[in-house]
Design a protein around this motif. Sequence first.
Motif, PDB file in Angstrom:
ATOM      1  N   PRO A   1       0.820  -1.223   0.000  1.00 23.72           N
ATOM      2  CA  PRO A   1       0.000   0.000   0.000  1.00 23.72           C
ATOM      3  C   PRO A   1       0.852   1.272   0.000  1.00 23.72           C
ATOM      4  CG  PRO A   1       0.069  -0.967   2.191  1.00 23.72           C
ATOM      5  CD  PRO A   1       0.755  -1.944   1.275  1.00 23.72           C
ATOM      6  N   SER A   2       0.309   2.322  -0.576  1.00 21.28           N
ATOM      7  CA  SER A   2       0.955   3.643  -0.522  1.00 21.28           C
ATOM      8  C   SER A   2       0.536   4.318   0.774  1.00 21.28           C
ATOM      9  CB  SER A   2       0.513   4.495  -1.706  1.00 21.28           C
ATOM     10  OG  SER A   2       1.017   3.953  -2.889  1.00 21.28           O
ATOM     11  N   LEU A   3       1.506   4.741   1.556  1.00 21.68           N
ATOM     12  CA  LEU A   3       1.190   5.309   2.879  1.00 21.68           C
ATOM     13  C   LEU A   3       1.301   6.825   2.924  1.00 21.68           C
ATOM     14  CD1 LEU A   3       2.934   2.778   5.304  1.00 21.68           C
ATOM     15  CD2 LEU A   3       0.678   2.665   4.245  1.00 21.68           C
ATOM     16  N   GLY A   4       1.924   7.436   1.934  1.00 25.86           N
ATOM     17  CA  GLY A   4       2.052   8.888   1.946  1.00 25.86           C
ATOM     18  C   GLY A   4       3.294   9.337   2.703  1.00 25.86           C
ATOM     19  N   VAL A   5       3.147  10.455   3.423  1.00 26.25           N
ATOM     20  CA  VAL A   5       4.300  11.050   4.113  1.00 26.25           C
ATOM     21  C   VAL A   5       4.089  10.962   5.622  1.00 26.25           C
ATOM     22  CG1 VAL A   5       5.584  13.190   4.499  1.00 26.25           C
ATOM     23  CG2 VAL A   5       4.846  12.571   2.196  1.00 26.25           C
ATOM     24  N   GLY A   6       5.050  10.396   6.299  1.00 26.64           N
ATOM     25  CA  GLY A   6       4.900  10.160   7.744  1.00 26.64           C
ATOM     26  C   GLY A   6       6.027  10.779   8.550  1.00 26.64           C
ATOM     27  N   LEU A   7       5.948  10.501   9.829  1.00 22.70           N
ATOM     28  CA  LEU A   7       6.886  11.100  10.779  1.00 22.70           C
ATOM     29  C   LEU A   7       7.321  10.018  11.761  1.00 22.70           C
ATOM     30  CD1 LEU A   7       7.909  13.983  11.425  1.00 22.70           C
ATOM     31  CD2 LEU A   7       5.875  14.299  12.822  1.00 22.70           C
ATOM     32  N   GLY A   8       8.598  10.051  12.115  1.00 17.62           N
ATOM     33  CA  GLY A   8       9.078   9.143  13.159  1.00 17.62           C
ATOM     34  C   GLY A   8       8.504   9.600  14.488  1.00 17.62           C
ATOM     35  N   TRP A   9       7.811   8.704  15.187  1.00 15.23           N
ATOM     36  CA  TRP A   9       7.147   9.110  16.438  1.00 15.23           C
ATOM     37  C   TRP A   9       8.182   9.306  17.543  1.00 15.23           C
ATOM     38  CZ3 TRP A   9       6.215   8.529  21.536  1.00 15.23           C
ATOM     39  CH2 TRP A   9       5.074   9.140  22.034  1.00 15.23           C
TER      40      TRP A   9
END
Lengths: 468, 253
Positions: A202-210
């Motif tokens: 799946p394509s998840l987009g843009v994320g951030l390391g928590w």
Amino acid sequence: MHENHLKVISWQRIQQLLPWVPAGPVLDLGAGRGQLAYALADYGFQVTAVDQYADTDVASHPRLSWQHTDLRQLELGDQTWAAIVCLNVFPFLSQAEQLPQLQRLKAALQPDGLLIFSSFTANDPGAAHSFARDPQGQPCPTGVLELASLKQVFADWEWWWSFEGNMHDDHPPAGPHQHGLVQVILKKPACQLQAVDWNGLPSLGVGLGWRHALQPLLAQQDVADFIEIMSDDYLNPVWDGHLLELSQRYQVIPHGVELSIGTPNGHDPAYLAQIRRIANRCNSPWWSDHLCYTHSQNVKTWSLNPLPCSEEALEVVTANARQAIAAVGRPLLLENVAYYWRPELPDQLADGEFMRRVVEGADCGILLDVANLYGNAHNFGLDPYEFVRQLPAERVVQLHLAGGKLFDKLLFDTHDHPVAQETWKLLQFVLKHCDVKAISLERDGRFEALEEVLPDLKSARQLLGVRV
Amino acid sequence: MSLQTYQNAWLALMLRPQDKDTVLEQFDLSEAEKTALHTLEPERLQAIASGIQQGRMSVLMASLPASLQQLLTYELRKALTTRYAERFPQAVVYPPEQGMGSWLQWLAEQPEIAEQPLLGDLIAYEQLLLQLHFYQRPQPNPLPYPRLVPWAGLLVASPSLANLLKALQQQQDLPEPEAGQQGWLVLKHPHRPAWLQPLHWSIYHLFQQMNGLLNWAEAVQALVKQFPELQAQETALNEWQNWALTQHLLDVY
């Protein structure tokens, strides 16, 4: 105290194993007034409580729904439930119904799901006090169930716990009496991971390391499409509740630092079991760690040390990666590390070639840290574009972005500055050549300047061109 | 070339960068590896190793329990962390829970800590909390008889311990240390903050006897044999079992 009092299933015993219930809804059959169902919902699960008799005095709970029906009429679905709790429902069934209903429960659980089951045994001394009635309303014998019969039905399941014995009971109109109980806690076998369809992830987009310090940022709407956690921070099951909460808000990707895939002694199965639990909790489409070694048998440095790109290292990493993938049961991505020195040895493969052969040999994907790639190129005069060209494009699943810092001409991967211009340029090249599904930004310092993170996330999102 | 030997040599260098030549002599490296490692400039080696050391210290500092972060000044925490990291370059620091036991044990032995009785108690309490755990997969085989559940533990500390923890929690003035020792039952349940309660010394010893191999009555008898002055309390001690059961403090797994 009756000798078996402490041996049987209690709420406490169920509660202790909740971190091992994978992601998904939980079914509580014969929920009564919902005491257990509420507790499960409070923990964070979506719970369906089933009881034939409607109790109007039951408070609502946002994660709890009720079905007032009989197990025999209930649509259980196929591989639907992460856990099924079925405590003493079977005494309401006739003998002929019991094995078929057990088969239905068996089919209704997800792979890796848990069945928590209790019923009366075939030799139940309290059979006269059971609830099953024949069409004339006369009590039926309660059970065909014994531990041995359950072992036949669930022969291929993981048996976590079992009990068979007598238990004291006391309720009107019978008064004090004994029941023969059979109880089990079983785990359904997991599906074997097949060859990964890398394009189908799946394509998840843009994320951030928590990170804890990023909470104010994440409180804003739509900052991150997904979250990457440090899986090593969640090895203790006590953090499962937090993980469950996070995973209900975001797609969570576990990212580790302690796998040490380049260590020749193989992996610690207990470590991999915890990673599996974490990935199951988050239902993560993949998990990741670094193409490096962090420790040997005797020394643990907590640093990501680069591997020599030798044939021996290739063999070690490939074997370890296969072992890790089989143990965790989900696709593994390996990340290129930043390094500040590496031996120049004869017969070494080029970095990109080494990574390509690892991922093809072990059926891994790549978490390409673009900032590390730029940093290594800067520090050692390497060609990062050539590195990217050597990678199999469909295996570059996720990218990391971060900003580092220069110390005495060396660029260090400090994760505490905005992403460098050169890294953005390299990112555009990577996106043009690879089928990237996700980009995540790492920030581990200078949290007082969090406003720097938002423009980086925005730029990454624009470049990825995907908003999920 | 052996990958394992090379890795061991590199990791050893990270721990003792100042002894590069001596360290390298201890490993059966190939000529190519030796040559390569000898080309590594001491300044670069030092920079890499200190980067790792700085990272370790920052994890050690951050992983100190909140109660100790509250009681120790930043300067003292930094000094102790540096001393520990330098003295034990191989000590595990991450994940924090894995190395915390040794870190706390060493802290308790430091003169700055040992001279403050309240700190000693607090560290003993934090060490015990590390050992308590609630979540676990079901254990397949029961013990013959009950023992304390794994989220309950026993501790001997000053009678001031409860007041100390309360003062820290409510950010009040610390209590004066009281003389003497008190047996405590410490409980760490995931859905509420850790808490503790004082135990009469006889109950403390009774819980100590509950190792899964004796039933309650046998444990009471063993205790009375050890402390004959408890003879008159044998019945009362037997009745404490009901209290332990209603508090869910006993299990056979």
